[in-house]
Scaffold this active site. Sequence first.
Site, short mmCIF file in Angstrom:
data_model
loop_
_atom_site.label_atom_id
_atom_site.label_comp_id
_atom_site.label_asym_id
_atom_site.label_seq_id
_atom_site.Cartn_x
_atom_site.Cartn_y
_atom_site.Cartn_z
N SER A 1 -0.84 -18.50 64.17
CA SER A 1 -1.22 -19.56 65.11
C SER A 1 0.08 -20.07 65.74
O SER A 1 1.17 -19.71 65.32
CB SER A 1 -1.96 -20.68 64.39
OG SER A 1 -1.12 -21.30 63.48
N GLY B 1 -3.34 -22.29 73.33
CA GLY B 1 -3.65 -23.46 74.16
C GLY B 1 -3.19 -23.26 75.60
O GLY B 1 -3.92 -23.54 76.54
N ASP C 1 -9.08 -17.43 58.83
CA ASP C 1 -8.72 -18.61 58.02
C ASP C 1 -10.01 -19.10 57.35
O ASP C 1 -11.05 -19.23 58.00
CB ASP C 1 -8.22 -19.77 58.89
CG ASP C 1 -6.89 -19.48 59.56
OD1 ASP C 1 -6.24 -18.50 59.17
OD2 ASP C 1 -6.53 -20.25 60.48
N THR D 1 2.29 -3.04 66.31
CA THR D 1 0.96 -3.51 66.70
C THR D 1 0.01 -3.62 65.50
O THR D 1 -1.12 -4.08 65.66
CB THR D 1 0.31 -2.56 67.73
OG1 THR D 1 0.22 -1.27 67.16
CG2 THR D 1 1.11 -2.50 69.03
N LYS D 2 0.47 -3.19 64.35
CA LYS D 2 -0.43 -3.16 63.20
C LYS D 2 -1.09 -4.52 62.90
O LYS D 2 -2.32 -4.59 62.74
CB LYS D 2 0.33 -2.64 61.97
CG LYS D 2 -0.56 -2.37 60.78
CD LYS D 2 -1.53 -1.24 61.08
CE LYS D 2 -2.19 -0.69 59.85
NZ LYS D 2 -2.60 0.71 60.10
N PRO D 3 -0.32 -5.61 62.81
CA PRO D 3 -1.00 -6.89 62.53
C PRO D 3 -2.04 -7.24 63.59
O PRO D 3 -3.10 -7.78 63.26
CB PRO D 3 0.15 -7.93 62.54
CG PRO D 3 1.40 -7.16 62.44
CD PRO D 3 1.14 -5.77 62.94
N GLN E 1 -3.78 -5.05 65.37
CA GLN E 1 -4.94 -4.19 65.13
C GLN E 1 -5.80 -4.77 64.01
O GLN E 1 -7.02 -4.81 64.09
CB GLN E 1 -4.48 -2.79 64.73
CG GLN E 1 -3.82 -2.01 65.84
CD GLN E 1 -3.30 -0.68 65.30
OE1 GLN E 1 -3.93 -0.03 64.49
NE2 GLN E 1 -2.11 -0.31 65.73
N CYS F 1 5.33 -48.35 75.50
CA CYS F 1 4.63 -48.91 74.34
C CYS F 1 5.61 -49.58 73.37
O CYS F 1 6.06 -50.67 73.64
CB CYS F 1 3.76 -47.84 73.68
SG CYS F 1 2.32 -48.56 72.90
N GLY G 1 8.53 -49.00 73.27
CA GLY G 1 9.68 -49.19 74.17
C GLY G 1 9.59 -50.48 74.95
O GLY G 1 10.62 -51.04 75.35
N HIS H 1 0.75 -45.77 77.89
CA HIS H 1 1.40 -44.46 77.79
C HIS H 1 1.24 -43.72 79.12
O HIS H 1 0.36 -42.86 79.24
CB HIS H 1 0.77 -43.64 76.65
CG HIS H 1 1.20 -44.11 75.30
ND1 HIS H 1 2.36 -43.67 74.71
CD2 HIS H 1 0.65 -45.00 74.45
CE1 HIS H 1 2.49 -44.26 73.53
NE2 HIS H 1 1.46 -45.07 73.34
N GLU I 1 2.82 -41.38 80.35
CA GLU I 1 3.06 -39.93 80.28
C GLU I 1 1.76 -39.13 80.22
O GLU I 1 1.73 -37.98 80.66
CB GLU I 1 3.95 -39.60 79.06
CG GLU I 1 3.32 -39.77 77.68
CD GLU I 1 3.45 -41.17 77.09
OE1 GLU I 1 3.58 -42.14 77.88
OE2 GLU I 1 3.39 -41.32 75.86
N1 GLN Z 1 3.62 -49.43 66.85
C1 GLN Z 1 3.35 -50.16 68.04
C2 GLN Z 1 1.94 -50.74 68.08
O1 GLN Z 1 1.12 -50.38 67.29
C3 GLN Z 1 3.59 -49.29 69.24
C4 GLN Z 1 2.62 -48.17 69.37
C5 GLN Z 1 3.06 -47.12 70.33
O2 GLN Z 1 4.22 -47.08 70.73
N2 GLN Z 1 2.15 -46.26 70.69
O3 GLN Z 1 1.64 -51.54 68.91
#
Ligand code: GLN
Length: 542
Positions: free
Chosen positions: A28, A33, A161, A202-204, A206, A390, A392, A514, A516
């Site tokens: 894996s 993904g 698995d 290639t054996k694994p 196959q 967050c 941060g 968040h 991101e």
């Molecule tokens: N630990 C912090 C909270 O629970 C910040 C969480 C985070 O950064 N996702 O609020």
Amino acid sequence: MVEWNPMEIRETMGKKQKYIFVTGGVLSGVGKGITAASIGAVLRAKGAAISIQKCDPYLNVDAGLLNPVEHGECFVTKDGAETDLDLGHYERFLDLELTQKSATLSGRLLSELIADERAGKFGGKTVQLVPHLTQAIQRAIFEAGKESDIHIVEIGGTVGDYEGLSFVEAIREFAQRVGREKCFFIHVVYVPFLGTSKEFKTKPAQNALGDLRGFGIVPDSVVVRTDLPAPDSVAAKISLFGGIPEENVLMLPNADTVYRVPLTIAESGLHSALTAFSGFENSPDLTGWQRLVDAQSSIPETTVTVGLVAKYIDNEDTYLSVTEALKAAAWEEGVGLDVKWINAETASDEEFKTVDALLVPGGFGERGVEGKIKAAEYAFTHDVPYLGICLGLQVAVVAAARRAGMVDAHSGEFSDTKSNVVYLMNGQEGKESTGGTLRLGNYPAELEENTLAAALYGSQKIVERHRHRYEVNQKFAQEIKEGGLAISGTSPDGKLVEFIEAPKKTYYIATQAHPEFRSRPNRPHPLFKGLIKAALKTLDVS
Ligand code: GLN
């Protein structure tokens, strides 16, 4: 759940709904993904409506309590599901916002089955993995795929698995019910290169194809992952021993960037097979992916160094969406990106001095928190562009309160003084180590007029994903202000602080959310774009 009639899925037979199943063999973690997401990206670029789902055989109910060192980042969907990081790949490659339906774990299905059993819903029957769990899996697939033209299902782990067997049996049965011709099975295998004899083995692979056949599935295509480009003879051998047409064997050596994979698929025999299967005949518009690959392979004149102050620096996957968001912003600006990992436990001004911008990402637990506060403080006093995510944001607020003279200011997560400028959200008492109880998913925020936040977003009403338990205590608004920060965004009722910024600094901004998770490779998030621009001194928000 128990009243569900599995015959219901036969009704889809008359519709155009089709399913692609992606399984893995040999090892894996070799890119199932990315393969699933890239196939989705190509089909989407051909005009198909795509839905996608990850089935994970482990017994956890969700990914919220999993150790990020082992599992990498915990991704959060808009409706607040805490999931495996593959859902992040899916969102980035497909530009969709997914939901809980796209994350199916054995633990969740089993706990629902057991709850039904306890509620007496089985009418005296013996409850078994087959047919009860396998039916529950099929239903989860059916429900997740209802709205699209093509539904892609990735099965976690490798075929064979012990714990994944119910999933393999479930997808075999599913294909039998909806019609095998409506399903396309792809097996992703790994072919190692033996340095001593200088040959690909290639054996694994196959054996892995043999295992899959043993469960009653002959795949339509095999994706062969290799570290280095392999000769055609490898594909020929897999085709022969696997009983798969050679044009449906896709060789996928390690790519310089994962965003090249949709382009590779579009040029392969697999593309023709997917076209025939899906009925979407037009050629895919992949200009966006080409742009990304070009941006990455061009040699930039300038490089921005972003210091990422974090505690899990040994597993970069822990901050995968953050680094992807930074990369997307750098590509759009046409600059190189150097992410400098700064260990929060040993972080010092000497290290902060070497970067163009600082980013403190989300985090839980006390380890390294003082280093993160130090980073927020350094960025403020030296006017280094800062993005806080967050935790941060929370450390930036703690640093501000300390600057304002509250020397023992802290977060309630790490201290029990009266000076907790960050404290436990309402209703969270006693739930600190439990699953599924954080504030999770998309929430709206309102941004103050004439703030950096509003200028960056170009709007005062925004939505972002959340995953936290603590929040800013507005009782200390005065101290936070004296420390040089302004609250620039809150929840619509004003109760929760969502954004802070330092009005007098070049770029000092943090969010409780968040961002991101909503950044896309071709559409970087404004907060990340702003950070890169500020580091380049090209930010203009006037
Ligand atoms: N630990 C912090 C909270 O629970 C910040 C969480 C985070 O950064 N996702 O609020």
